[in-house]
Design a protein around this motif. Structure first.
Motif, PDB file in Angstrom:
ATOM      1  N   PRO A 245     138.867  17.196   5.915  1.00 23.66           N
ATOM      2  CA  PRO A 245     137.964  16.086   5.582  1.00 23.66           C
ATOM      3  C   PRO A 245     137.319  15.502   6.833  1.00 23.66           C
ATOM      4  O   PRO A 245     137.941  15.384   7.874  1.00 23.66           O
ATOM      5  CB  PRO A 245     138.896  15.072   4.906  1.00 23.66           C
ATOM      6  N   ALA A 246     136.037  15.165   6.683  1.00 25.57           N
ATOM      7  CA  ALA A 246     135.327  14.512   7.786  1.00 25.57           C
ATOM      8  C   ALA A 246     135.639  13.033   7.783  1.00 25.57           C
ATOM      9  O   ALA A 246     135.827  12.436   6.721  1.00 25.57           O
ATOM     10  CB  ALA A 246     133.819  14.726   7.644  1.00 25.57           C
ATOM     11  N   PRO A 247     135.723  12.405   8.947  1.00 25.15           N
ATOM     12  CA  PRO A 247     136.057  10.977   8.990  1.00 25.15           C
ATOM     13  C   PRO A 247     134.980  10.119   8.331  1.00 25.15           C
ATOM     14  O   PRO A 247     133.790  10.273   8.597  1.00 25.15           O
ATOM     15  CB  PRO A 247     136.135  10.692  10.499  1.00 25.15           C
ATOM     16  N   GLY A 248     135.436   9.265   7.413  1.00 25.85           N
ATOM     17  CA  GLY A 248     134.524   8.317   6.769  1.00 25.85           C
ATOM     18  C   GLY A 248     133.685   8.906   5.669  1.00 25.85           C
ATOM     19  O   GLY A 248     132.764   8.254   5.179  1.00 25.85           O
ATOM     20  N   ARG A 249     133.982  10.151   5.226  1.00 24.03           N
ATOM     21  CA  ARG A 249     133.175  10.764   4.175  1.00 24.03           C
ATOM     22  C   ARG A 249     134.090  11.373   3.131  1.00 24.03           C
ATOM     23  O   ARG A 249     135.156  11.899   3.450  1.00 24.03           O
ATOM     24  CB  ARG A 249     132.262  11.852   4.739  1.00 24.03           C
ATOM     25  N   SER A 250     133.642  11.363   1.899  1.00 26.66           N
ATOM     26  CA  SER A 250     134.399  12.014   0.836  1.00 26.66           C
ATOM     27  C   SER A 250     133.950  13.464   0.721  1.00 26.66           C
ATOM     28  O   SER A 250     132.868  13.835   1.166  1.00 26.66           O
ATOM     29  CB  SER A 250     134.162  11.288  -0.501  1.00 26.66           C
ATOM     30  N   ASP A 251     134.760  14.292   0.114  1.00 28.95           N
ATOM     31  CA  ASP A 251     134.484  15.717   0.032  1.00 28.95           C
ATOM     32  C   ASP A 251     133.218  16.033  -0.747  1.00 28.95           C
ATOM     33  O   ASP A 251     132.556  17.035  -0.495  1.00 28.95           O
ATOM     34  CB  ASP A 251     135.678  16.449  -0.599  1.00 28.95           C
ATOM     35  N   ASP A 252     132.876  15.199  -1.735  1.00 33.74           N
ATOM     36  CA  ASP A 252     131.720  15.510  -2.564  1.00 33.74           C
ATOM     37  C   ASP A 252     130.404  15.078  -1.924  1.00 33.74           C
ATOM     38  O   ASP A 252     129.333  15.361  -2.457  1.00 33.74           O
ATOM     39  CB  ASP A 252     131.869  14.842  -3.939  1.00 33.74           C
ATOM     40  N   GLU A 253     130.428  14.402  -0.782  1.00 28.96           N
ATOM     41  CA  GLU A 253     129.191  13.999  -0.113  1.00 28.96           C
ATOM     42  C   GLU A 253     128.527  15.191   0.541  1.00 28.96           C
ATOM     43  O   GLU A 253     127.349  15.450   0.350  1.00 28.96           O
ATOM     44  CB  GLU A 253     129.467  12.920   0.940  1.00 28.96           C
ATOM     45  N   ASP A 254     129.258  15.937   1.335  1.00 28.46           N
ATOM     46  CA  ASP A 254     128.725  17.075   2.080  1.00 28.46           C
ATOM     47  C   ASP A 254     129.891  17.979   2.436  1.00 28.46           C
ATOM     48  O   ASP A 254     130.753  17.616   3.240  1.00 28.46           O
ATOM     49  CB  ASP A 254     128.015  16.577   3.342  1.00 28.46           C
ATOM     50  N   GLU A 255     129.908  19.175   1.852  1.00 28.98           N
ATOM     51  CA  GLU A 255     131.049  20.064   2.082  1.00 28.98           C
ATOM     52  C   GLU A 255     131.090  20.605   3.509  1.00 28.98           C
ATOM     53  O   GLU A 255     132.098  21.183   3.913  1.00 28.98           O
ATOM     54  CB  GLU A 255     131.022  21.218   1.087  1.00 28.98           C
ATOM     55  N   LEU A 256     130.006  20.435   4.269  1.00 30.18           N
ATOM     56  CA  LEU A 256     129.991  20.865   5.668  1.00 30.18           C
ATOM     57  C   LEU A 256     129.961  19.673   6.623  1.00 30.18           C
ATOM     58  O   LEU A 256     129.623  19.833   7.799  1.00 30.18           O
ATOM     59  CB  LEU A 256     128.783  21.768   5.924  1.00 30.18           C
ATOM     60  N   ALA A 257     130.340  18.505   6.128  1.00 33.54           N
ATOM     61  CA  ALA A 257     130.315  17.303   6.970  1.00 33.54           C
ATOM     62  C   ALA A 257     131.236  17.449   8.172  1.00 33.54           C
ATOM     63  O   ALA A 257     130.899  17.030   9.288  1.00 33.54           O
ATOM     64  CB  ALA A 257     130.698  16.076   6.135  1.00 33.54           C
ATOM     65  N   VAL A 258     132.400  18.058   7.989  1.00 38.44           N
ATOM     66  CA  VAL A 258     133.341  18.206   9.096  1.00 38.44           C
ATOM     67  C   VAL A 258     132.764  19.139  10.163  1.00 38.44           C
ATOM     68  O   VAL A 258     132.941  18.914  11.371  1.00 38.44           O
ATOM     69  CB  VAL A 258     134.705  18.710   8.587  1.00 38.44           C
ATOM     70  N   LEU A 259     132.067  20.194   9.736  1.00 41.39           N
ATOM     71  CA  LEU A 259     131.446  21.108  10.696  1.00 41.39           C
ATOM     72  C   LEU A 259     130.364  20.381  11.501  1.00 41.39           C
ATOM     73  O   LEU A 259     130.290  20.527  12.734  1.00 41.39           O
ATOM     74  CB  LEU A 259     130.848  22.307   9.968  1.00 41.39           C
ATOM     75  N   LYS A 260     129.541  19.616  10.836  1.00 37.99           N
ATOM     76  CA  LYS A 260     128.479  18.883  11.530  1.00 37.99           C
ATOM     77  C   LYS A 260     129.074  17.897  12.532  1.00 37.99           C
ATOM     78  O   LYS A 260     128.545  17.711  13.624  1.00 37.99           O
ATOM     79  CB  LYS A 260     127.593  18.159  10.517  1.00 37.99           C
ATOM     80  N   HIS A 261     130.194  17.282  12.150  1.00 37.86           N
ATOM     81  CA  HIS A 261     130.852  16.355  13.054  1.00 37.86           C
ATOM     82  C   HIS A 261     131.366  17.083  14.298  1.00 37.86           C
ATOM     83  O   HIS A 261     131.219  16.600  15.422  1.00 37.86           O
ATOM     84  CB  HIS A 261     132.004  15.656  12.330  1.00 37.86           C
ATOM     85  N   VAL A 262     131.952  18.264  14.100  1.00 38.32           N
ATOM     86  CA  VAL A 262     132.474  19.039  15.233  1.00 38.32           C
ATOM     87  C   VAL A 262     131.335  19.521  16.124  1.00 38.32           C
ATOM     88  O   VAL A 262     131.452  19.524  17.354  1.00 38.32           O
ATOM     89  CB  VAL A 262     133.319  20.219  14.731  1.00 38.32           C
ATOM     90  N   LEU A 263     130.225  19.921  15.535  1.00 37.40           N
ATOM     91  CA  LEU A 263     129.083  20.376  16.328  1.00 37.40           C
ATOM     92  C   LEU A 263     128.522  19.244  17.189  1.00 37.40           C
ATOM     93  O   LEU A 263     128.064  19.477  18.305  1.00 37.40           O
ATOM     94  CB  LEU A 263     127.983  20.920  15.406  1.00 37.40           C
ATOM     95  N   GLU A 264     128.585  18.025  16.672  1.00 38.37           N
ATOM     96  CA  GLU A 264     128.173  16.875  17.479  1.00 38.37           C
ATOM     97  C   GLU A 264     129.202  16.569  18.557  1.00 38.37           C
ATOM     98  O   GLU A 264     128.848  16.194  19.681  1.00 38.37           O
ATOM     99  CB  GLU A 264     127.993  15.644  16.579  1.00 38.37           C
ATOM    100  N   LEU A 265     130.470  16.762  18.215  1.00 34.63           N
ATOM    101  CA  LEU A 265     131.552  16.480  19.155  1.00 34.63           C
ATOM    102  C   LEU A 265     131.603  17.514  20.279  1.00 34.63           C
ATOM    103  O   LEU A 265     131.901  17.170  21.429  1.00 34.63           O
ATOM    104  CB  LEU A 265     132.890  16.466  18.400  1.00 34.63           C
ATOM    105  N   ALA A 266     131.274  18.780  19.964  1.00 40.61           N
ATOM    106  CA  ALA A 266     131.393  19.867  20.946  1.00 40.61           C
ATOM    107  C   ALA A 266     130.127  20.712  20.955  1.00 40.61           C
ATOM    108  O   ALA A 266     130.140  21.875  20.529  1.00 40.61           O
ATOM    109  CB  ALA A 266     132.610  20.724  20.608  1.00 40.61           C
TER     110      ALA A 266
END
Length: 433
Positions: free
Chosen positions: A102-123
């Motif tokens: 799960p991405a921080p601050g987001r539910s699973d049904d918002e964006d299934e790739l939210a965690v990936l986008k967060h990691v791409l911003e982080l790294a």
């Protein structure tokens, strides 16, 4: 994509201090590598993988990994993105990310790739492999479209295939980064060249019978614009006004100041100012725009009468123009009343001299970059006398216009033994009846 095959033996991979990987339902024991294994890992490891998974100790089994040289790939594990940020040091080469995290601050049904986008911003500088649910190729492909270098299915973590995927992802990221930087550099260079080219003058000589030619070589490597500047305009009364100047130094700040002075000169000339009044106003512009009180500029202005036979000459610390006439030896115009460079003396005056040009003539204005080049390996410089002799010889060979200026600049470079370190600007006005 790799073909699913049975899983291989899992190895402990918890460099971060986490519990080692284990099969679900088994007892988790803290692994204690042998002293020999520790030494081998520290000495031979090339690549480091960061596994980001919600339960590294229970669900994802990381097999043995080796780089292309057969050396083990070091593995760090993180249960969440907060822990991953702490472990994401410069020696991490690749991230293996569980898309189910799960991405921080987001539910699973918002964006299934939210965690990936967060990691791409982080790294943004790291290669990323997406770990997709088994058989969900559509989600994996979407992860690559978003920014991951590749994707794998959870049941395909075979050591050989995963090792190869890591190596390919790292090299692909390096290639993408290099290509992006190259493209950005090209765009920036193109923008700079367009900007600098647009700042070079376009002579306004419509209605004049005079022929114009110019050569410009900035001293800065790969630049189009230096501290030298020039311009030529014809006013409604038929007078042709020519100017050439040189801001001390040849960096980007000096180039910008030169452009400001050239534009100011054109505006003031078209407004009817000339001689001492014009130069005094330009000095005020320089004093307000220069970055340092030590910066000054030399300037030469020539106002050619509508009939083309006479000219008014003003020199502000600048070398005098060269004039060539049929049947006469090329020579410098008088420079006895040379005033000070702009920016040196508050309230300075610049006398305007009247010069007879005659029926046919060629008038060459230049900056000191043309005469300060060295002659051979010694310390002797070309100087004005050497430049006059050089131009006389080339005129005797029938050179004129662009060909004359090109030959003059090239010969000065050859005498110098290579590129000139100072900016060079030369312009030529010819009157032929």
């Amino acid at each position: 994509m790799p073909v699913p095959i049975p899983r291989q033996r899992a190895i402990p991979a918890a460099e971060s201090g986490q519990a080692p990987a284990a099969h679900r339902g088994g007892t988790s024991k803290e692994a204690t590598p042998s002293k020999e294994a520790k030494v081998d890992n520290n000495a031979a490891t090339n690549l480091t993988l960061l596994l980001i998974e919600d339960d590294p100790g229970g669900s994802t089994v990381v097999p043995e990994l080796q780089d292309s040289a057969g050396k083990p790939i070091r593995v760090r594990t993180a249960r969440n993105l907060t822990e991953a940020a702490r472990l994401l040091t410069d020696d991490v080469h690749c991230i293996l990310l569980d898309l189910a995290l799960p991405a921080p601050g987001r539910s699973d049904d918002e964006d299934e790739l939210a965690v990936l986008k967060h990691v791409l911003e982080l790294a943004p500088r790291h290669a990323v492999l997406a770990l997709a649910p088994s058989g969900d190729a559509e989600r994996g492909a979407e992860a690559v479209r978003v920014g991951a270098q590749d994707y794998l299915f959870r049941d395909e973590l075979d050591g050989r295939l995963l090792s190869r995927a890591i190596r390919y992802a790292v090299e692909r990221k390096r290639s993408d980064t290099a290509e992006r930087r190259l493209a950005e550099g090209r765009v920036l260079a193109q923008e700079n060249r367009r900007l600098e080219r647009g700042l070079l003058p376009t002579p306004l000589l419509e209605g004049s019978s005079l022929r114009f030619a110019a050569r410009y070589r900035p001293g800065r490597s790969r630049a189009l614009l230096g501290g030298d500047f020039y311009d030529v305009v014809r006013t409604p009364d038929g007078t042709v006004h020519a100017m050439i100047g040189d801001v001390c130094g040849h960096g980007p700040d000096e180039a910008a100041l030169g452009v400001e002075l050239r534009i100011a000169w054109r505006a003031l000339t078209l407004a009817g100012l000339c001689g001492d009044e014009l130069l005094g106003t330009l000095q005020q512009v320089l004093e307000h725009e220069r970055a340092d009180d030590e910066i000054f500029a030399t300037l030469c202005t020539v106002d050619i009468s509508p009939d083309g036979r006479r000219a008014g000459l003003c020199l502000a610390g600048h070398p005098s123009p060269l004039v060539a006439r049929p049947g006469r030896t090329a020579e410098l115009l008088p420079y006895d009343n040379n005033g000070p460079a702009l920016g040196l003396l508050p309230g300075a005056r610049w006398p305007r001299m009247q010069v007879e040009l005659g029926r046919e003539w060629s008038l060459m204005l230049y900056t000191d970059g043309l005469i300060e080049g060295r002659i051979g390996a010694g310390l002797e410089r070309l100087g004005q006398d050497g430049m006059v002799e050089l131009v006389r010889r080339q005129l005797s060979e029938g050179l004129q216009g662009e060909a004359l200026l090109r030959a003059a600049v090239n010969e000065v470079r050859q005498l110098n033994g290579g590129e000139l370190t100072d900016d060079v600007a030369v312009l030529l006005l010819d009157r032929v009846t």
